[in-house]
Design a protein around this motif. Sequence first.
Motif, PDB file in Angstrom:
ATOM      1  N   GLN A 170       3.358  15.590   2.046  1.00  0.00           N
ATOM      2  CA  GLN A 170       3.738  16.448   3.156  1.00  0.00           C
ATOM      3  C   GLN A 170       4.650  17.547   2.649  1.00  0.00           C
ATOM      4  OE1 GLN A 170       2.380  16.080   6.146  1.00  0.00           O
ATOM      5  NE2 GLN A 170       1.241  14.270   5.397  1.00  0.00           N
TER       6      GLN A 170
ATOM      7  N   SER B 230      -0.480  23.368  -3.556  1.00  0.00           N
ATOM      8  CA  SER B 230       0.103  22.334  -2.687  1.00  0.00           C
ATOM      9  C   SER B 230      -0.937  21.719  -1.750  1.00  0.00           C
ATOM     10  CB  SER B 230       1.261  22.927  -1.889  1.00  0.00           C
ATOM     11  OG  SER B 230       0.808  24.018  -1.101  1.00  0.00           O
ATOM     12  N   THR B 231      -1.932  22.493  -1.324  1.00  0.00           N
ATOM     13  CA  THR B 231      -2.960  21.931  -0.426  1.00  0.00           C
ATOM     14  C   THR B 231      -3.821  20.908  -1.147  1.00  0.00           C
ATOM     15  OG1 THR B 231      -4.430  23.785  -0.975  1.00  0.00           O
ATOM     16  CG2 THR B 231      -3.026  24.025   0.969  1.00  0.00           C
ATOM     17  N   ASP B 232      -4.116  21.152  -2.438  1.00  0.00           N
ATOM     18  CA  ASP B 232      -4.892  20.170  -3.204  1.00  0.00           C
ATOM     19  C   ASP B 232      -4.115  18.880  -3.384  1.00  0.00           C
ATOM     20  OD1 ASP B 232      -6.896  22.027  -3.395  1.00  0.00           O
ATOM     21  OD2 ASP B 232      -6.310  22.710  -5.411  1.00  0.00           O
TER      22      ASP B 232
ATOM     23  N   GLY C 228      -1.743  12.893  -0.161  1.00  0.00           N
ATOM     24  CA  GLY C 228      -1.141  12.815   1.165  1.00  0.00           C
ATOM     25  C   GLY C 228       0.276  13.324   1.236  1.00  0.00           C
TER      26      GLY C 228
ATOM     27  N   GLN D 295      -1.834  17.732  -1.405  1.00  0.00           N
ATOM     28  CA  GLN D 295      -1.738  17.060  -0.109  1.00  0.00           C
ATOM     29  C   GLN D 295      -3.036  16.317   0.203  1.00  0.00           C
ATOM     30  OE1 GLN D 295      -0.725  19.699   3.028  1.00  0.00           O
ATOM     31  NE2 GLN D 295      -0.668  18.112   4.616  1.00  0.00           N
ATOM     32  N   GLU D 296      -4.174  16.928  -0.188  1.00  0.00           N
ATOM     33  CA  GLU D 296      -5.461  16.293   0.048  1.00  0.00           C
ATOM     34  C   GLU D 296      -5.613  15.029  -0.793  1.00  0.00           C
ATOM     35  OE1 GLU D 296      -9.218  15.767   1.697  1.00  0.00           O
ATOM     36  OE2 GLU D 296      -7.660  17.222   2.235  1.00  0.00           O
ATOM     37  N   LEU D 297      -5.134  15.057  -2.063  1.00  0.00           N
ATOM     38  CA  LEU D 297      -5.304  13.917  -2.967  1.00  0.00           C
ATOM     39  C   LEU D 297      -4.316  12.805  -2.692  1.00  0.00           C
ATOM     40  CD1 LEU D 297      -5.957  15.757  -6.351  1.00  0.00           C
ATOM     41  CD2 LEU D 297      -7.592  14.387  -5.053  1.00  0.00           C
TER      42      LEU D 297
END
Length: 383
Positions: free
Chosen positions: A378, A368-370, A376, A372-374
């Motif tokens: 939430q 999920s963090t990847d 955006g 969110q980084e790509l």
Amino acid sequence: MPWLVVDPEGVEVAEVVEYLRHTVAAGFSASSVESYARALLRWLRFLWAVEVVWDRADRAEVRDFVLWMRTATKHRTRRADSPEPGSVNARTGKRYLTAQFAPATINHNLAVVSGFYDFFLVQGRGPLRNPVPARTSPRGGRADAHHNPMEPFVTGRRAVYRQRVSRTQPRAIPDRMFDELFERMPSNRDRAILAFYVSTAARPDELLRLDQARVDYGEQLIGVIRKGTNELQWLPASPDAFVWLRLYHNKLPLELIGPAKPLWWTLRRPWRALTYEAMRAVLRRANAVLGTNWTLHDLRHTAALRMAADPDMPLVDIQILLGHAHLSTTERYLRLRLDQLVDHVRQHHQRQAEPRPANAAAAIGYDSTDLQELFGWQPGFRG
């Protein structure tokens, strides 16, 4: 003559005896002659009750005969603790025989009566026409007359007074319940018979009429005389069946051993060949203990359904093993069984009860963090 029909005074009914003699000469088995004799006796008893001579019967008598069979109660001796006719066994889900005549029995009776009258019509004797209505075309006349060979036949059209027969699903004995039944068998003989039934799919009477010359231990084959054709056919059986058979035969007295002698014997003196009714009694005692209502024919269905469930078993091979004349008869074993449907639905409910991931990305396996980084995204975003 294996069977005769007599009137209330005990005198043979000459016309019925002549017709039964015709069936014997045509090669009918003793059991078939019995069913014909019982059907004709049922018809004659009805005519005697309404005071109509057999060669004066008309469509009205046939109609009333069918109405009587639809409402009559069969007189059978029942034990006090026997289940209610037509009820359903709680363990097997099978229905017990009803106290009324089945639709197939009514149709068989009409077919026998029709053949009886046709026999005398051909000879110029008896009534001017057969009182049992024959199947006709929708426009009248003989069924399928002037049929276009390029068009398919319309099946399922019943003759007048023929009953609608529901197509029942063959019922197999589940593996767990078959193990219970097998453990209740009191002797190696009965265990061997059950093992042969579920591995060869032979008919009950075909297996019980085996003689010792038609057992090939080396190739693990048994030779049965097929119902209807009376032809010899060799069927492969499981190794376990031959193991139980050897254990049984090792205990047989020498006087019962011989190529021309029956394969199955009673367990006590005086020695007699095991009959169909005797084997039914063995199964009936086991059913009483287990609270079931399995029949010998259920073992044949079990073998056929086990083979049909094997994707590597061709349907034509199953047809040959079962001794079916038409492949359409064998195809009924390919339909989804009730126990299979129940298992599929239970597996569906189990899958529905399993916890689901928070979102589709987690189900696929992305971090999920990847994401969110790509993109955006939430937490909790459902776009």
